[in-house]
Design a protein around this motif. Sequence first.
Motif, PDB file in Angstrom:
ATOM      1  N   VAL A  37       0.993  -1.157   0.115  1.00 29.38           N
ATOM      2  CA  VAL A  37      -0.061  -0.168   0.068  1.00 29.38           C
ATOM      3  C   VAL A  37       0.967   1.212  -0.167  1.00 29.38           C
ATOM      4  CG1 VAL A  37      -1.469   1.399   1.302  1.00 29.38           C
ATOM      5  CG2 VAL A  37      -2.052  -0.898   0.951  1.00 29.38           C
ATOM      6  N   LEU A 183     -11.662  -4.132   0.670  1.00 27.50           N
ATOM      7  CA  LEU A 183     -10.385  -4.416   1.116  1.00 27.50           C
ATOM      8  C   LEU A 183     -10.026  -5.968   1.508  1.00 27.50           C
ATOM      9  CD1 LEU A 183      -9.616  -1.283   3.049  1.00 27.50           C
ATOM     10  CD2 LEU A 183      -8.293  -2.149   1.099  1.00 27.50           C
ATOM     11  N   ALA A 198      -1.609  -0.896  -3.903  1.00 31.10           N
ATOM     12  CA  ALA A 198      -2.812  -0.257  -3.927  1.00 31.10           C
ATOM     13  C   ALA A 198      -2.643   1.214  -3.383  1.00 31.10           C
ATOM     14  CB  ALA A 198      -4.008  -0.836  -3.097  1.00 31.10           C
ATOM     15  N   LEU A 200      -3.889   3.983  -0.931  1.00 33.63           N
ATOM     16  CA  LEU A 200      -5.062   4.282   0.087  1.00 33.63           C
ATOM     17  C   LEU A 200      -4.844   5.366   0.833  1.00 33.63           C
ATOM     18  CD1 LEU A 200      -5.609   0.370   1.802  1.00 33.63           C
ATOM     19  CD2 LEU A 200      -6.805   1.874  -0.164  1.00 33.63           C
ATOM     20  N   ALA A 206      -4.585   0.829   5.812  1.00 36.67           N
ATOM     21  CA  ALA A 206      -3.418   0.406   5.229  1.00 36.67           C
ATOM     22  C   ALA A 206      -2.757  -0.328   6.166  1.00 36.67           C
ATOM     23  CB  ALA A 206      -2.529   1.511   5.034  1.00 36.67           C
ATOM     24  N   ALA A 210      -2.374  -4.255   4.477  1.00 38.08           N
ATOM     25  CA  ALA A 210      -1.015  -4.498   3.819  1.00 38.08           C
ATOM     26  C   ALA A 210       0.207  -5.269   4.561  1.00 38.08           C
ATOM     27  CB  ALA A 210      -0.477  -2.861   3.564  1.00 38.08           C
ATOM     28  N   LEU A 213       4.381  -1.632   3.354  1.00 38.17           N
ATOM     29  CA  LEU A 213       3.975   0.005   3.135  1.00 38.17           C
ATOM     30  C   LEU A 213       4.960   0.896   2.536  1.00 38.17           C
ATOM     31  CD1 LEU A 213       2.295   0.714   6.584  1.00 38.17           C
ATOM     32  CD2 LEU A 213       0.973   0.231   4.423  1.00 38.17           C
TER      33      LEU A 213
END
Length: 269
Positions: A37, A183, A198, A200, A206, A210, A213
Amino acid sequence: MTASQSPLQVQDATIGYGRVAISEGLNVDVPEGEFTVILGPNACGKSTLLKALARMLKPTAGHVLLDGKDIHSQPTRAVARRLGLLPQSPVAPDGITVADLVARGRYPHQGILRQWSHRDEEVVAEAMAATDITELAGRGVDELSGGQRQRVWIAMVLAQQTPLLLLDEPTTFLDITHQIEVLDLCAKLHREGRTLVAVLHDLNQAARYATHLIAMRDGAVVAEGAPAEIVTAETVHRVFDLPCRIIDDPETGTPLVIPKALAPVAAVA
């Protein structure tokens, strides 16, 4: 692609719009098999990075590599068989049905010598089943709720059968229930073996969903890694200018960001 390479990389890239550079000297490796994410404040370069990864923006310097080769040197159909994209706020053609829109995901697999087949029908049916929209097959896309439409678009991307999925703000404009539905579906796709990236806005979503990150600010990567490693009060303040404290999410054990409250206003006598 060697074992040490990620399937999708940005190398020393300058990306932006026209003469306006959003990011310069940007380096990003998308880890294979992870749910990545990208997060950060508004206008920090999140969607710009995703568009570069999706070949929608060409760097004015540096490269975006897909499987170790410049993504812009590869044929469009070849890229579309490796990488699926859910853009921000996609628009469906007027009057198109759910089944017909999902079927468009098979376009990269068609050609002069390869026309629509029974296997294409199976893949479309599987994509609709995976996103729980089979019963909507004959309905017009414009008749659906926001959450239903988002699942239809994801089904279309799934019908491409790509190992890489890119999603640009897939929960925007959805209520909280539909956000979680989308999600949860993304997490399911990740568990099934796909690599997801993605964008976000919600920090806690997140951190919950995720496995990797990428935190950005002012067009640059500020921090990246597992949520437990980088979702700290110091990093959140550095990226978002938000004083906070971090606790464990009671449902998942993942980091939960609690913004600090303003001092209470004294009562007027």
